[in-house]
Design an enzyme around this catalytic site. Structure first.
Site, PDB file in Angstrom:
ATOM      1  N   LEU A  16       0.832  -1.201   0.000  1.00 29.75           N
ATOM      2  CA  LEU A  16       0.000   0.000   0.000  1.00 29.75           C
ATOM      3  C   LEU A  16       0.875   1.262   0.000  1.00 29.75           C
ATOM      4  CD1 LEU A  16      -2.969   1.145   0.390  1.00 29.75           C
ATOM      5  CD2 LEU A  16      -2.370   1.346   2.796  1.00 29.75           C
ATOM      6  N   LYS A 175     -12.425   8.752  -5.015  1.00 33.73           N
ATOM      7  CA  LYS A 175     -12.412   8.715  -6.487  1.00 33.73           C
ATOM      8  C   LYS A 175     -13.225   9.874  -7.047  1.00 33.73           C
ATOM      9  CE  LYS A 175     -11.777   3.717  -6.967  1.00 33.73           C
ATOM     10  NZ  LYS A 175     -10.532   3.482  -7.691  1.00 33.73           N
ATOM     11  N   GLU A 209     -13.451  -6.465 -11.490  1.00 36.50           N
ATOM     12  CA  GLU A 209     -11.983  -6.424 -11.534  1.00 36.50           C
ATOM     13  C   GLU A 209     -11.473  -7.559 -12.405  1.00 36.50           C
ATOM     14  OE1 GLU A 209      -9.884  -5.196  -7.783  1.00 36.50           O
ATOM     15  OE2 GLU A 209     -11.612  -6.266  -6.992  1.00 36.50           O
ATOM     16  N   HIS A 233     -16.895  -0.342  -0.028  1.00 35.21           N
ATOM     17  CA  HIS A 233     -17.052   0.511  -1.206  1.00 35.21           C
ATOM     18  C   HIS A 233     -18.489   0.529  -1.767  1.00 35.21           C
ATOM     19  CE1 HIS A 233     -12.844   0.289  -0.700  1.00 35.21           C
ATOM     20  NE2 HIS A 233     -12.617  -0.780  -1.432  1.00 35.21           N
ATOM     21  N   LYS A 318     -14.027 -10.610  -8.922  1.00 35.80           N
ATOM     22  CA  LYS A 318     -12.670 -10.650  -9.474  1.00 35.80           C
ATOM     23  C   LYS A 318     -12.656 -11.603 -10.662  1.00 35.80           C
ATOM     24  CE  LYS A 318     -10.303  -9.386  -5.205  1.00 35.80           C
ATOM     25  NZ  LYS A 318      -9.869  -8.030  -5.490  1.00 35.80           N
TER      26      LYS A 318
END
Ligand code: BG6
Length: 452
Positions: A16, A175, A209, A233, A318
């Site tokens: 990170l 974002k 993703e 999220h 994913k």
């Protein structure tokens, strides 16, 4: 020399820090969005010096780090962060750089297993004093793995720190297009006036993703898509869409409205679909019998006057065909469309979070020509490429807001608590796991189940 800002990163040798934190800090520095008089103290166990630390960080990311800037502002400080004795020296080291006006950020880029211990050391060693608003704690999920564990973490944090000193990051809130959500909603009469169940038929929130779990097996297998993505999220996005109008454009009022949405959430038990991508069990360090989901679909409802009855379809997974996140809002047909038997092509408002960040709206229009046919045409706004390349990274905005003390883009404890209540219920009710080879397969599976 005394500093205006000191950012101390616990667990600074991880992914990170290399991929998000250091790039964000160096960009803020370079664009002069923050004081040039800043010190970043990178804490870690390994015996690096600052140079070898920065080189090690560079090797963790494909993107080039701005080493010119970072070598000026970063100082690597070796420490065993679980050993209380070592905090005395750290505290003295930091004191050498600070005044009473220095903004001090303590960023915990560490796992949940040592969170309580480190937080207690930070408090007991006096690095953060409960009444000093210039000293703040920043960290991100996982905020627990269910409601009880989240409550325990929070109780612990409140013992040492004031809520106003705690910044819980949900990087989706940083974002650009998520920040834009409220602008689109509240600064356009055509949307603001029709933002309810009288006009909106359904809402989709999709976060796909392409990648698998990368090298995060240890964390991911204990979490899964529902806790990793939906609890944070996707529910954050949902609450921004569904909330009522806040009393004022201020973080406390916005959060109050988001919490009301989270508390009014229900879901259709039969709609829940959990999937696991084929090959997940062969990922390094994943137990061969793991039942962890890498895909979730569910239909939620917000039982408020504004949105009662409107399905909010949530989907995240994913190993999909491509990385893509968007919100799609489908409007009901007009009364005339029904009365005059016009073809029912419905307006859709699409907010593209990534890629091609922007907003699209489909409207009905007459097809050019002699006949009176309808067609759906798209009005499209996409961030120009020149702007797109310069959009601040979510973490840049988030760091800036912490430094400026603005809390709108951070989650308050009651949001976390309410979202865990919901997630625990969903988890309890969903036992089945379907294996999917690719996006098409899992989407077809959803379609088939919907048709039943
Ligand atoms: C993180 C999740 O919070 O968000 C990851 O832990 C996920 O599993 C990531 O990959 C997605 O973020 P972004 O910004 O790449 O869409």
């Amino acid at each position: 020399m005394k500093k205006d800002i000191i950012i101390t990163i616990f667990g600074s040798t991880g992914d990170l820090t290399a991929r998000k934190l250091l790039p964000a800090i160096s960009k803020l520095y370079q664009s002069k969005s923050i004081s040039q008089n800043i010190l970043v103290i990178a804490l870690g166990r390994r015996p690096y010096d600052t140079n070898s630390y920065l080189n090690a960080m560079q090797s963790l990311t494909k993107e080039p780090l701005n080493l010119d800037v970072l070598s000026k502002i970063v100082h690597y400080y070796p420490i065993q962060i679980t050993s209380y004795e070592e905090y005395k020296n750290l505290s003295e080291f930091i004191s050498g750089y600070k005044t009473t006006y220095t903004k001090e950020l303590y960023y915990l880029a560490i796992g949940p297993d040592i969170l309580a211990e480190v937080a207690s050391h930070i408090s007991k060693s006096g690095l953060i004093q409960q009444n000093n608003l210039n000293q703040v704690l920043v960290f991100e999920k996982p905020f627990g793995h269910d409601l009880d564990s989240a409550r325990a973490i929070n109780r612990m944090l409140w013992k040492y720190f004031d809520e106003s000193q705690i910044y819980r990051i949900d990087h989706y809130l940083g974002k650009e297009m998520i920040q834009n959500l409220m602008t689109v909603r509240f600064a356009n009469r055509i949307f603001e006036e029709s933002w309810d169940n009288q006009s909106i038929e359904s809402v989709k929130i999709v976060v796909k993703e392409k990648e698998g779990i990368l090298n995060r097996a240890g964390y991911y297998d204990k979490s899964g898509a529902l806790k990793d993505m939906v609890q944070s999220h996707l529910l954050q996005i949902l609450s921004l869409i569904a909330m009522d109008i806040p009393k004022a454009y201020e973080s406390q009022f916005i959060t109050d409205e988001k919490v009301k949405v989270l508390n009014a959430l229900t879901f259709d038990e039969k709609s829940v679909i959990m999937g696991q991508y084929e090959g997940y069990l062969n990922e390094p360090n994943i137990p061969g019998d793991s039942k962890t989901e890498t895909f979730v679909y569910l239909k939620a409802f917000v039982n408020t006057k504004r949105f009662k009855g409107v399905p909010f379809e949530i989907m995240t997974g994913k190993k999909m065909d491509k990385k893509e996140s968007y919100i799609e809002i489908t409007y009901l047909p007009t009364k005339e469309q029904e009365k005059w038997k016009l073809p029912v092509l419905q307006n859709k408002l699409v907010i593209r979070i990534q890629p091609n960040d922007g907003v699209g709206l489909t409207i009905n229009s007459k097809k050019p020509g002699l006949k009176n046919n309808l067609e759906l045409v798209e009005l499209n706004y996409q961030l120009p490429k020149s702007v797109e390349g310069n959009i601040p990274e979510a973490y840049e905005k988030l760091f800036l807001d912490v430094i400026n003390g603005s809390k709108t883009l951070f989650t308050r404890w009651d949001e976390i608590e309410s979202s865990w209540k919901f997630i625990d219920l969903v988890k309890e009710k969903s036992q089945e796991l379907t294996i999917y080879k690719n996006e098409t397969e899992i989407i077809n599976y959803i379609m088939k189940k919907k048709a039943l």
